[in-house]
Motif scaffolding. Structure first.
Motif, PDB file in Angstrom:
ATOM      1  N   GLY A   1      -3.948 -49.123  30.265  1.00 44.81           N
ATOM      2  CA  GLY A   1      -2.510 -49.272  30.096  1.00 44.81           C
ATOM      3  C   GLY A   1      -1.735 -47.973  30.194  1.00 44.81           C
ATOM      4  O   GLY A   1      -0.504 -47.974  30.054  1.00 44.81           O
ATOM      5  N   GLY A   2      -2.432 -46.862  30.447  1.00 45.49           N
ATOM      6  CA  GLY A   2      -1.766 -45.580  30.549  1.00 45.49           C
ATOM      7  C   GLY A   2      -0.855 -45.497  31.756  1.00 45.49           C
ATOM      8  O   GLY A   2      -1.018 -46.228  32.738  1.00 45.49           O
ATOM      9  N   LYS A   3       0.108 -44.602  31.692  1.00 49.32           N
ATOM     10  CA  LYS A   3       1.112 -44.499  32.746  1.00 49.32           C
ATOM     11  C   LYS A   3       1.215 -43.064  33.253  1.00 49.32           C
ATOM     12  O   LYS A   3       0.926 -42.112  32.524  1.00 49.32           O
ATOM     13  N   VAL A   4       1.658 -42.962  34.509  1.00 49.37           N
ATOM     14  CA  VAL A   4       1.908 -41.672  35.145  1.00 49.37           C
ATOM     15  C   VAL A   4       3.411 -41.531  35.362  1.00 49.37           C
ATOM     16  O   VAL A   4       4.065 -42.459  35.855  1.00 49.37           O
ATOM     17  N   ILE A   5       3.938 -40.352  35.010  1.00 53.01           N
ATOM     18  CA  ILE A   5       5.364 -40.077  35.159  1.00 53.01           C
ATOM     19  C   ILE A   5       5.540 -38.844  36.031  1.00 53.01           C
ATOM     20  O   ILE A   5       5.000 -37.765  35.719  1.00 53.01           O
ATOM     21  N   LEU A   6       6.255 -38.996  37.129  1.00 53.91           N
ATOM     22  CA  LEU A   6       6.557 -37.894  38.038  1.00 53.91           C
ATOM     23  C   LEU A   6       8.018 -37.516  37.858  1.00 53.91           C
ATOM     24  O   LEU A   6       8.893 -38.391  37.874  1.00 53.91           O
ATOM     25  N   ILE A   7       8.279 -36.227  37.686  1.00 52.82           N
ATOM     26  CA  ILE A   7       9.636 -35.770  37.374  1.00 52.82           C
ATOM     27  C   ILE A   7       9.989 -34.585  38.264  1.00 52.82           C
ATOM     28  O   ILE A   7       9.183 -33.667  38.438  1.00 52.82           O
TER      29      ILE A   7
ATOM     30  N   SER B   1       8.236 -39.312  50.560  1.00 58.00           N
ATOM     31  CA  SER B   1       9.039 -40.511  50.793  1.00 58.00           C
ATOM     32  C   SER B   1       8.851 -41.530  49.677  1.00 58.00           C
ATOM     33  O   SER B   1       7.888 -41.481  48.906  1.00 58.00           O
ATOM     34  N   LYS B   2       9.771 -42.472  49.637  1.00 58.43           N
ATOM     35  CA  LYS B   2       9.658 -43.576  48.681  1.00 58.43           C
ATOM     36  C   LYS B   2       8.397 -44.392  48.975  1.00 58.43           C
ATOM     37  O   LYS B   2       7.737 -44.883  48.050  1.00 58.43           O
ATOM     38  N   GLU B   3       8.038 -44.502  50.252  1.00 59.82           N
ATOM     39  CA  GLU B   3       6.829 -45.245  50.620  1.00 59.82           C
ATOM     40  C   GLU B   3       5.579 -44.570  50.056  1.00 59.82           C
ATOM     41  O   GLU B   3       4.643 -45.236  49.603  1.00 59.82           O
ATOM     42  N   THR B   4       5.562 -43.240  50.063  1.00 61.98           N
ATOM     43  CA  THR B   4       4.435 -42.502  49.488  1.00 61.98           C
ATOM     44  C   THR B   4       4.311 -42.784  47.999  1.00 61.98           C
ATOM     45  O   THR B   4       3.216 -43.024  47.484  1.00 61.98           O
ATOM     46  N   LEU B   5       5.428 -42.774  47.303  1.00 59.18           N
ATOM     47  CA  LEU B   5       5.401 -43.046  45.868  1.00 59.18           C
ATOM     48  C   LEU B   5       4.962 -44.487  45.594  1.00 59.18           C
ATOM     49  O   LEU B   5       4.180 -44.744  44.677  1.00 59.18           O
TER      50      LEU B   5
ATOM     51  N   MET C   1       5.291 -52.106  40.820  1.00 58.17           N
ATOM     52  CA  MET C   1       5.553 -51.730  39.424  1.00 58.17           C
ATOM     53  C   MET C   1       6.316 -50.421  39.279  1.00 58.17           C
ATOM     54  O   MET C   1       6.622 -50.001  38.164  1.00 58.17           O
ATOM     55  N   LEU C   2       6.636 -49.724  40.366  1.00 61.21           N
ATOM     56  CA  LEU C   2       7.299 -48.436  40.282  1.00 61.21           C
ATOM     57  C   LEU C   2       8.684 -48.573  39.651  1.00 61.21           C
ATOM     58  O   LEU C   2       9.490 -49.396  40.061  1.00 61.21           O
ATOM     59  N   GLN C   3       8.936 -47.755  38.624  1.00 57.12           N
ATOM     60  CA  GLN C   3      10.231 -47.697  37.958  1.00 57.12           C
ATOM     61  C   GLN C   3      10.874 -46.336  38.256  1.00 57.12           C
ATOM     62  O   GLN C   3      10.178 -45.338  38.448  1.00 57.12           O
ATOM     63  N   GLU C   4      12.194 -46.303  38.246  1.00 52.50           N
ATOM     64  CA  GLU C   4      12.900 -45.075  38.605  1.00 52.50           C
ATOM     65  C   GLU C   4      14.152 -44.928  37.754  1.00 52.50           C
ATOM     66  O   GLU C   4      14.834 -45.911  37.453  1.00 52.50           O
ATOM     67  N   GLU C   5      14.440 -43.676  37.338  1.00 52.53           N
ATOM     68  CA  GLU C   5      15.676 -43.386  36.608  1.00 52.53           C
ATOM     69  C   GLU C   5      16.149 -41.992  37.002  1.00 52.53           C
ATOM     70  O   GLU C   5      15.342 -41.143  37.416  1.00 52.53           O
ATOM     71  N   ARG C   6      17.450 -41.755  36.890  1.00 55.21           N
ATOM     72  CA  ARG C   6      18.030 -40.478  37.298  1.00 55.21           C
ATOM     73  C   ARG C   6      18.995 -39.961  36.241  1.00 55.21           C
ATOM     74  O   ARG C   6      19.653 -40.748  35.545  1.00 55.21           O
TER      75      ARG C   6
ATOM     76  N   PHE D   1      25.301 -24.623  39.302  1.00 58.21           N
ATOM     77  CA  PHE D   1      24.072 -24.954  40.041  1.00 58.21           C
ATOM     78  C   PHE D   1      23.628 -26.322  39.565  1.00 58.21           C
ATOM     79  O   PHE D   1      23.103 -26.480  38.461  1.00 58.21           O
ATOM     80  N   ASP D   2      23.833 -27.352  40.387  1.00 62.07           N
ATOM     81  CA  ASP D   2      23.683 -28.741  39.944  1.00 62.07           C
ATOM     82  C   ASP D   2      22.401 -29.387  40.463  1.00 62.07           C
ATOM     83  O   ASP D   2      21.961 -29.130  41.588  1.00 62.07           O
ATOM     84  N   TYR D   3      21.855 -30.264  39.628  1.00 64.80           N
ATOM     85  CA  TYR D   3      20.637 -30.995  39.950  1.00 64.80           C
ATOM     86  C   TYR D   3      20.821 -32.475  39.633  1.00 64.80           C
ATOM     87  O   TYR D   3      21.664 -32.868  38.820  1.00 64.80           O
ATOM     88  N   GLU D   4      19.950 -33.276  40.232  1.00 69.35           N
ATOM     89  CA  GLU D   4      19.712 -34.646  39.804  1.00 69.35           C
ATOM     90  C   GLU D   4      18.258 -34.706  39.356  1.00 69.35           C
ATOM     91  O   GLU D   4      17.352 -34.428  40.140  1.00 69.35           O
ATOM     92  N   THR D   5      18.036 -35.038  38.096  1.00 66.75           N
ATOM     93  CA  THR D   5      16.672 -35.160  37.587  1.00 66.75           C
ATOM     94  C   THR D   5      16.167 -36.564  37.863  1.00 66.75           C
ATOM     95  O   THR D   5      16.759 -37.552  37.410  1.00 66.75           O
ATOM     96  N   GLN D   6      15.075 -36.649  38.631  1.00 63.06           N
ATOM     97  CA  GLN D   6      14.511 -37.928  39.054  1.00 63.06           C
ATOM     98  C   GLN D   6      13.229 -38.201  38.268  1.00 63.06           C
ATOM     99  O   GLN D   6      12.369 -37.320  38.150  1.00 63.06           O
ATOM    100  N   VAL D   7      13.104 -39.401  37.762  1.00 63.68           N
ATOM    101  CA  VAL D   7      11.922 -39.824  37.016  1.00 63.68           C
ATOM    102  C   VAL D   7      11.340 -41.069  37.685  1.00 63.68           C
ATOM    103  O   VAL D   7      12.035 -42.080  37.828  1.00 63.68           O
ATOM    104  N   PHE D   8      10.088 -40.979  38.109  1.00 67.27           N
ATOM    105  CA  PHE D   8       9.374 -42.122  38.699  1.00 67.27           C
ATOM    106  C   PHE D   8       8.145 -42.388  37.828  1.00 67.27           C
ATOM    107  O   PHE D   8       7.415 -41.452  37.487  1.00 67.27           O
ATOM    108  N   TRP D   9       7.899 -43.661  37.496  1.00 68.05           N
ATOM    109  CA  TRP D   9       6.773 -43.925  36.609  1.00 68.05           C
ATOM    110  C   TRP D   9       6.228 -45.345  36.768  1.00 68.05           C
ATOM    111  O   TRP D   9       6.921 -46.249  37.211  1.00 68.05           O
TER     112      TRP D   9
END
Length: 337
Positions: free
Chosen positions: A216-222, A257-261, A269-274, A326-334
């Motif tokens: 049930g563990g999860k991976v989070i890419l940021i 790419s999104k396809e790679t993720l 099951m891929l979830q995304e938040e920004r 200096f602006d960013y968008e923080t992306q979270v994929f999990w």
């Protein structure tokens, strides 16, 4: 026929031959041994581990860009496998640690809240921070009370992380990579990769992550993804990198790419938040931020002086009261794997 009668056999693959024979009073070869260069050693290592082959790690030549390990064949003979890189990704930041520590951004508090309130992190979680670097993200997790195992192949960055967090009883740092963490099977609840996944051998990392995650563990890419449009400064800064940086386009994490993720995570099951993030820089800060990037040429490179001259001009054109935004968008994929 003569060879067969002597109990021997030859194997040939292209220009390579392996000759095997029978030897009386056999003693395994543990000192003198063959060394075999391979491609994608991370994937090979992960495949062997997945198939219950015991390997012996050896990082004595890591600083030379040599990734290697050993194993013993069924008769006790030592076999060495190596892969050499002329410019290993793990060493790209060795001469930039000070600027990395000082000028790289942290991550939005809202993003950390999201990990704990939505994904399920808690103070009892065991979290592997893979490609932990100088420990920027590890420290945010430690502040919430979680147990963090930082995995980092670069010695200089490990030392910086150890300096900042080494006294925290919930912090452990180990030599390892995404492809070979060295962690026990099913030993962590979550894996985080902050500003790191684009450096990995993704197939090998996927196998390794499955091995060390608990059920049930999860991976989070940021990623803190620097914005390249929206203001004249952001657009001009990106043009500066395209003009003077060494391999900016090749190593940019936006190449993933999104396809790679989607293929990395469990199907559907891929979830995304920004989230939003901003740094404020005077000119020394802006130059430090630029030089913290692995693709920025260093002093002595032909591109260095013209790059820094253009950066000064860019700052003078765009600063407001001596400060650049200096602006960013923080992306979270999990997801689960």
């Amino acid at each position: 026929m003569k060879l067969r009668h002597r109990g021997g056999v030859w194997f040939r693959c292209g220009i390579h031959e392996v000759h095997i024979g029978v030897q009386e009073s056999f003693v395994p070869a543990t000192k003198a041994h063959p060394g075999l260069y391979v491609r994608n050693i991370g994937g090979f290592r992960a495949y062997l581990i997945q198939n219950n082959v015991n390997i012996i790690e050896d990082d004595n030549r890591a600083e030379e860009g040599v990734n290697r390990f050993y194993l013993n064949d069924p008769f006790g003979n030592r076999l060495e496998f190596l892969e050499r890189s002329s410019a290993p990704n793990t060493e790209r930041f060795s001469n930039r640690v000070d600027t990395y520590v000082k000028y790289r951004p942290s991550y939005p508090e809202a993003a950390i809240d999201y990990l704990y309130n939505t994904i399920g992190f808690n103070e009892n979680s065991v979290i592997a921070d893979i490609g932990a670097g100088t420990g920027i993200f590890s420290r945010l997790l430690l502040a919430r009370g979680s147990k963090v195992i930082a995995v980092e192949p670069n010695q200089a960055m490990r030392e910086a992380a150890e300096k900042e967090s080494g006294r925290d009883p919930n912090f452990q740092i180990v030599i390892g990579s995404a492809e070979a963490t060295g962690l026990p099977d099913h030993s962590v609840d979550y894996i985080v990769c902050a500003q790191a996944f684009h450096w990995f051998d993704r197939s090998a990392a996927q196998l390794e992550f499955r091995r060390i995650l608990r059920s049930g563990g999860k991976v989070i890419l940021i990623w803190n993804s620097r914005l390249t449009s929206g203001t004249p400064f952001l657009e001009e800064y990106d043009r500066l990198l395209l003009t003077y940086a060494i391999d900016y386009e090749r190593v940019n994490h936006k190449n993933i790419s999104k396809e790679t993720l989607l293929s990395f995570f469990k199907k559907d099951m891929l979830q995304e938040e920004r989230f939003t993030l901003r740094q404020l820089f005077d000119y020394p800060g802006l130059s430090g931020r630029l030089l913290s990037s692995s693709y920025s040429p260093v002093a002595g490179h032909p591109n260095y002086e013209p790059m820094m001259n253009e950066l000064r001009s860019l700052f003078e054109r765009n600063n407001q009261d001596g400060v650049i935004l200096f602006d960013y968008e923080t992306q979270v994929f999990w997801s689960e794997l």
